[in-house]
Structures are given as C-alpha cells and as structure tokens.
Design a protein around this motif. Structure first.
Motif, PDB file in Angstrom:
ATOM      1  N   LEU A 122     -22.183  75.695   3.755  1.00 44.99           N
ATOM      2  CA  LEU A 122     -23.285  74.819   3.354  1.00 44.99           C
ATOM      3  C   LEU A 122     -23.120  73.488   4.081  1.00 44.99           C
ATOM      4  N   THR A 123     -23.675  73.428   5.294  1.00 46.33           N
ATOM      5  CA  THR A 123     -23.528  72.228   6.123  1.00 46.33           C
ATOM      6  C   THR A 123     -24.386  71.087   5.572  1.00 46.33           C
ATOM      7  N   ARG A 124     -24.092  69.894   6.075  1.00 43.45           N
ATOM      8  CA  ARG A 124     -24.890  68.739   5.658  1.00 43.45           C
ATOM      9  C   ARG A 124     -26.346  68.884   6.100  1.00 43.45           C
ATOM     10  N   THR A 125     -26.541  69.453   7.294  1.00 45.61           N
ATOM     11  CA  THR A 125     -27.907  69.642   7.775  1.00 45.61           C
ATOM     12  C   THR A 125     -28.668  70.629   6.892  1.00 45.61           C
ATOM     13  N   LYS A 126     -27.993  71.728   6.557  1.00 42.17           N
ATOM     14  CA  LYS A 126     -28.644  72.726   5.702  1.00 42.17           C
ATOM     15  C   LYS A 126     -28.919  72.147   4.314  1.00 42.17           C
ATOM     16  N   MET A 127     -27.962  71.401   3.771  1.00 44.61           N
ATOM     17  CA  MET A 127     -28.169  70.791   2.461  1.00 44.61           C
ATOM     18  C   MET A 127     -29.332  69.804   2.512  1.00 44.61           C
ATOM     19  N   ALA A 128     -29.408  69.012   3.589  1.00 40.70           N
ATOM     20  CA  ALA A 128     -30.520  68.073   3.726  1.00 40.70           C
ATOM     21  C   ALA A 128     -31.847  68.818   3.784  1.00 40.70           C
ATOM     22  N   GLY A 129     -31.863  69.937   4.500  1.00 39.71           N
ATOM     23  CA  GLY A 129     -33.079  70.741   4.572  1.00 39.71           C
ATOM     24  C   GLY A 129     -33.485  71.303   3.233  1.00 39.71           C
ATOM     25  N   LEU A 130     -32.509  71.787   2.474  1.00 44.76           N
ATOM     26  CA  LEU A 130     -32.807  72.336   1.147  1.00 44.76           C
ATOM     27  C   LEU A 130     -33.337  71.252   0.214  1.00 44.76           C
ATOM     28  N   LEU A 131     -32.711  70.067   0.263  1.00 45.01           N
ATOM     29  CA  LEU A 131     -33.168  68.975  -0.593  1.00 45.01           C
ATOM     30  C   LEU A 131     -34.552  68.484  -0.174  1.00 45.01           C
ATOM     31  N   LEU A 132     -34.792  68.443   1.135  1.00 45.67           N
ATOM     32  CA  LEU A 132     -36.105  68.033   1.618  1.00 45.67           C
ATOM     33  C   LEU A 132     -37.166  69.063   1.221  1.00 45.67           C
ATOM     34  N   GLY A 133     -36.814  70.335   1.357  1.00 43.29           N
ATOM     35  CA  GLY A 133     -37.734  71.380   0.922  1.00 43.29           C
ATOM     36  C   GLY A 133     -38.000  71.315  -0.567  1.00 43.29           C
ATOM     37  N   PHE A 134     -36.953  71.031  -1.338  1.00 39.71           N
ATOM     38  CA  PHE A 134     -37.118  70.883  -2.783  1.00 39.71           C
ATOM     39  C   PHE A 134     -38.029  69.707  -3.093  1.00 39.71           C
ATOM     40  N   GLY A 135     -37.857  68.610  -2.347  1.00 41.85           N
ATOM     41  CA  GLY A 135     -38.739  67.462  -2.544  1.00 41.85           C
ATOM     42  C   GLY A 135     -40.179  67.799  -2.220  1.00 41.85           C
ATOM     43  N   GLY A 136     -40.383  68.600  -1.172  1.00 39.52           N
ATOM     44  CA  GLY A 136     -41.733  69.023  -0.839  1.00 39.52           C
ATOM     45  C   GLY A 136     -42.344  69.887  -1.915  1.00 39.52           C
ATOM     46  N   VAL A 137     -41.527  70.787  -2.462  1.00 37.82           N
ATOM     47  CA  VAL A 137     -41.988  71.635  -3.563  1.00 37.82           C
ATOM     48  C   VAL A 137     -42.374  70.775  -4.760  1.00 37.82           C
ATOM     49  N   ALA A 138     -41.537  69.759  -5.051  1.00 38.27           N
ATOM     50  CA  ALA A 138     -41.842  68.866  -6.170  1.00 38.27           C
ATOM     51  C   ALA A 138     -43.141  68.107  -5.936  1.00 38.27           C
ATOM     52  N   ALA A 139     -43.363  67.677  -4.690  1.00 35.71           N
ATOM     53  CA  ALA A 139     -44.599  66.957  -4.372  1.00 35.71           C
ATOM     54  C   ALA A 139     -45.810  67.862  -4.544  1.00 35.71           C
ATOM     55  N   ILE A 140     -45.664  69.112  -4.117  1.00 38.33           N
ATOM     56  CA  ILE A 140     -46.754  70.077  -4.292  1.00 38.33           C
ATOM     57  C   ILE A 140     -47.045  70.266  -5.779  1.00 38.33           C
ATOM     58  N   MET A 141     -45.992  70.272  -6.581  1.00 44.39           N
ATOM     59  CA  MET A 141     -46.143  70.504  -8.012  1.00 44.39           C
ATOM     60  C   MET A 141     -46.928  69.385  -8.680  1.00 44.39           C
ATOM     61  N   VAL A 142     -46.870  68.185  -8.101  1.00 44.12           N
ATOM     62  CA  VAL A 142     -47.563  67.044  -8.695  1.00 44.12           C
ATOM     63  C   VAL A 142     -49.058  67.303  -8.824  1.00 44.12           C
ATOM     64  N   HIS A 143     -49.613  68.058  -7.884  1.00 42.90           N
ATOM     65  CA  HIS A 143     -51.060  68.260  -7.919  1.00 42.90           C
ATOM     66  C   HIS A 143     -51.507  69.061  -9.145  1.00 42.90           C
ATOM     67  N   GLY A 144     -50.561  69.705  -9.806  1.00 43.52           N
ATOM     68  CA  GLY A 144     -50.926  70.430 -11.023  1.00 43.52           C
ATOM     69  C   GLY A 144     -50.593  69.675 -12.290  1.00 43.52           C
TER      70      GLY A 144
END
Length: 293
Positions: A122-144
C-alpha cells in the motif's frame, strides 16, 4: 472470457465491467417495482448460478469440491448472501445512485485487507489515490443529501461493501482453478438462502408481478448483471492486484448516477463535477506504476 484474454485486454474487460455495474443499480431499482427485494436478489443469484453451472461443466468439467469447499462457503456467505441481500435492501431504501456510491466504498476495505492478507504493498501514491477517490465518492453523495436518506439504507450499503471486500480478498487468497465454479456454486447456494430468508421474513411469491418487463429485467440481472460481470471482476482480480482493480471501480458511481438521472429522473447537481474530477484523479493515482510513487 478466459484469463488469457483478460490478461491481454484488461482495459476492455474493465470498461465493460464498469458499464455493466454502472447501469446495474438503476435496472435493479426498476426490478424492485415488480418483486420484493430478497426474492428478487435470490432469483437473480440462482439464475446466474444456473447459467454459470452450464458453462463451468462445459469448460472445466466437474468441480473440485475436496480442495475448495471452505472457500466456496466463504464466497457464498460474503459474495452472495450478505452482498446481494444487503445491496438489494439498500437500493430499495435509497436512490439508485446513492446506493451505488455507498456500495463502492469497497475499494477502501479491499486495499486494507489486501495489504494485511495478500501482501499487496500500500504505497503512498496508491493510498493518496484511494483517499482522493473516496473524497470524490463523498462529493458525489452530496447531491443526494438534499432529501432525507434512510439510515438503514446506508447501513445496508456499507455492510454490502464490507462483505464484497471480504469475499474478493478471500477469492484472491484461495486462487481457485476454475473461476466459473467459484462463482456458480456460491450463487446457487447463496441465492437459495436469500430466497428462503425472504420467505421467512414475509415476502410472498404472489407479490411478484411476472410481467414481460420484469422477466426482461430479471434475465438481464442474472445473465449480465451477475454472471458476466462477476466473471469479469474475479478474472481481473486473478490477473492483477486486488486493491488496484478495486480502486478502478470508483468510476462505477459516476456511470450509475448518470444512468439514474437519465432513466429514473433522479436529481443531478453541479457537485458531481468536483466528485467526478476527484474520482478520475484517484483512479489515475491508484493505477500509477509503483516506481513513480
């Protein structure tokens, strides 16, 4: 599709999988208008299991139960009984797009489990990507969030995501010879258990409206939404890192929300732009070569 084809054309397989899963929740939402949730989930699983059983017999012969039955039972519990049961209950209580967003928190779970149980770095780059993707998912969730969301629906969605992660990592660890049998037998067993659970909780066969529309949705859900998509998914996991493949599924909520808007009239807001950009950036970082981390 064989593992050789998946290994040679992973982007074709992944693109097909994202499209299938992206439109799957809106289609499931339509099916729930004709059938109680647990019976619907169980019938889809049994139908997909029967189809894959025929294919497995043709391509792989009889199953090797002696060496794989513990993994098959784990798969039936997590990949079918809990995943399909809880996700169907979630999509009944939430808009299709939001239910999909909650479910696709699973890459976070898979990354942690794969690090612990599969030795995937679990590299730092991969972790950053997962957290960024999670943030994007959370942002998408806001619309509901403009309307009220069911706490039970969200809990079911999180539970289904955790079950899916456990089942996927269990498959990677078991490394079965036949992917088709590994999907077919748990689908049959888990599907029958879901049907039995539905009947035990008061769902009735007479509640199902056996219309041509429902039959079409059921057939699509069994053959494409389950049998084909899960064959693609586990074949991709088999030839690559589980955490990397899971990170790519952050793209699915984008397709699901778009499909929910187009086909079901669910609301779409500008917040999706921020979420979409974050998800795409996260997927890029998750797939970025480790040497560049």
């Amino acid at each position: 599709m064989s593992r050789t084809f998946i290994a040679r054309h992973p982007h074709v397989a992944l693109g097909s999988l994202i499209l299938i899963w992206g439109v799957g929740y809106p289609i499931m939402k339509i099916g729930l208008g004709y059938c109680p949730p647990l019976l619907f989930a169980g019938l889809r699983a049994v139908g997909g299991g029967l189809l894959l059983t025929g294919l497995a017999l043709h391509h792989d012969g009889l199953p090797d139960l002696a060496g794989t039955w513990p993994a098959l039972l784990v798969s039936a519990l997590f990949n079918v009984l809990l995943f399909f049961g809880l996700s169907t209950l979630s999509v009944q209580l939430l808009p299709a797009g939001i239910a999909s967003v909650v479910l696709y928190l699973q890459p976070i779970f898979i990354a942690g489990l794969a690090h612990l149980w599969l030795g995937e770095r679990l590299t730092r780059t991969k972790m950053a990507g997962l957290l960024l993707g999670f943030g994007g998912v959370a942002a998408i969730m806001v619309h509901g969030m403009e309307g009220s969301l069911s706490p039970a629906g969200i809990a079911y969605g999180v539970g289904s995501a955790a079950a899916w992660a456990l089942g996927t990592v269990g498959f990677k660890r078991a490394a079965p010879r036949s992917i088709l049998w590994f999907i077919a037998l748990p689908f049959l067993l888990g599907g029958l258990l879901i049907v039995a659970s539905g009947l035990a909780f008061g769902e009735r066969w007479t509640d199902i409206a056996w219309t041509p529309g429902f039959m079409l949705v059921l057939a699509y859900g069994a053959a494409v939404g389950l049998a084909l998509s899960w064959t693609l998914w586990l074949a991709l996991v088999a030839v690559g890192e589980a955490s990397r493949m899971a990170g790519n599924t952050f793209l699915v909520p984008l397709v699901s929300v778009a499909a929910g808007t187009l086909f079901l009239g669910e609301p779409l807001t500008a917040t999706l732009a921020v979420g979409a950009l974050a998800v795409m950036a996260g997927v890029y970082l998750v797939n970025r070569p480790a040497v560049a981390a």
